[in-house]
Write an enzyme that holds these catalytic residues in place. Structure first.
Site: not given
Length: 373
Positions: A89, A268, A153, A257, A247
């Site tokens: 990513q 998953y 991430h 958070y 979210e």
């Protein structure tokens, strides 16, 4: 993450997504929206970031490591980019102009970098200036540590607020057990710095021993959407959950958070991450998507060209390949609608200075939404 786990996840999601909107309490049946779409810029593979210059041209980042200047219908590659670590990513991610760009020429980038300790890479923030078709005056403002070979991430969006502070996100880098809840470690955070990379004196952890003083909020998983609310000026963020539990949050100074201590998602493979969805001292999301839509990019609509959408939030969906429009009342999502269904994986959405909406779609390019009257 094993490929088999991803396939299982998306098989389950695709079985449930057809009724996802009906399951959400208070979500209405979509109503007709009258607009057309034009493929504004074609032949882009993964257009991660977009920034509009005052001359009507646009800067576009390609995740694979390119910066494109689109002007008068032509695409020009910009040279002298920083060295970019492309893995999973990670790659060349967001681009943002300084609020006084026309005076100082600063352009800000987020990208994955292999510089620093450890093998692999981590998210970095840089500013530079554009001279002709090349970048000059590179200044690295922040670099997440340590490097890691994990491919997930990285974050990472950029957003200036109305006071000139720069916010950026770094995901938990696939290390949920150590990074998000530890303010002495990078990852799983939203950060705030001055435009030159220095740390604001009122950042929440500047006086905490060992803390990463650029941190503004923590307990995040992988935020890939940042936008300022047009009326309150507060920073809104969305982040990827695991299987379920994407979210939307209103980002507050020093707040936690919750990831992974509390979450509405599961692993998953279907196993639990935690039994808790709430805990004192941890913030609840303004909204959460289950099943996950895999949100990427977000923008508030303020344009007179879309009067019925003013104040709405637009969010891209990678998993289900559509643009989502959300109506908001008193910090509650009251209406959801799918736009551009089946067009492709929506990587980003921006409102341009001309008032039109621009949507970046993987493997295709950037579409322009034009209202029909």
């Amino acid at each position: 993450m094993k490929k088999s786990a991803y396939f299982l996840y998306f098989f389950v999601v695709m079985l449930t997504t057809s009724c996802a909107q009906k399951k959400d309490s208070g979500i209405n049946v979509p109503k007709e929206i009258n607009f057309s779409t034009v493929l504004f810029i074609d032949d882009l593979q993964n257009p991660w970031g977009m920034a509009f210059l005052s001359d009507g041209s646009m800067l576009i980042t390609e995740k694979a490591g390119e910066l494109i200047h689109f002007k008068n219908g032509n695409k020009t590659l910009i040279s002298n980019l920083p060295e970019i670590y492309v893995r999973g990513q990670g790659g060349f991610m967001d681009v943002e102009l300084h609020p006084d760009y026309d005076k100082n020429g600063w352009i800000y980038f987020s990208y994955s970098s292999s510089k620093g300790s450890g093998s692999g890479g981590n998210t970095a923030i840089m500013r530079a200036k554009l001279e002709g078709n090349r970048l000059i005056d590179h200044q690295q403002l922040y670099k997440g540590v340590p490097n890691t070979g994990r491919g997930q991430h990285f974050g990472s969006r950029l957003e200036f607020d109305n006071e000139g502070y720069l916010y950026f996100s770094i995901g938990d880098r696939g290390n949920r057990d150590e990074n998000p809840q530890d303010i002495t470690r990078d990852g799983g955070k939203i950060y705030r710095i001055n435009d030159d990379g220095s740390i604001p004196e009122d950042n929440p952890f500047v006086n905490r021993s060992g803390a990463k003083t650029a941190i503004f909020s923590y307990g995040h998983r992988n935020p890939q959407g940042l936008a300022l609310h047009p009326e309150t000026g507060k920073l809104w963020a969305h982040e990827h959950g695991p299987r379920g539990g994407d979210e939307i949050n209103v980002v507050e100074k020093g707040k936690n958070y919750g990831w992974p201590v509390i979450t509405y998602g599961i692993n998953y493979v279907g196993t639990k991450i935690t039994d808790e969805t709430t805990r004192p001292g941890m913030e609840q999301p303004l909204y959460q998507w289950t099943p996950s839509i895999a949100p990427c990019g977000m923008a508030f609509v303020t344009s007179d060209k879309f009067p019925d959408w003013q104040g709405n939030l637009l969010v891209g969906s990678l998993a289900f390949q559509y643009l989502e429009r959300l109506e908001i009342k008193n910090n509650k999502i009251t209406y959801r609608e799918k736009l551009l269904e089946g067009t492709g994986r929506v990587r980003n959405v921006k409102q341009g200075p001309d008032g039109y909406i621009y949507v970046a779609i993987e493997g295709k390019g950037i579409y322009k939404l034009i209202p029909q009257r």
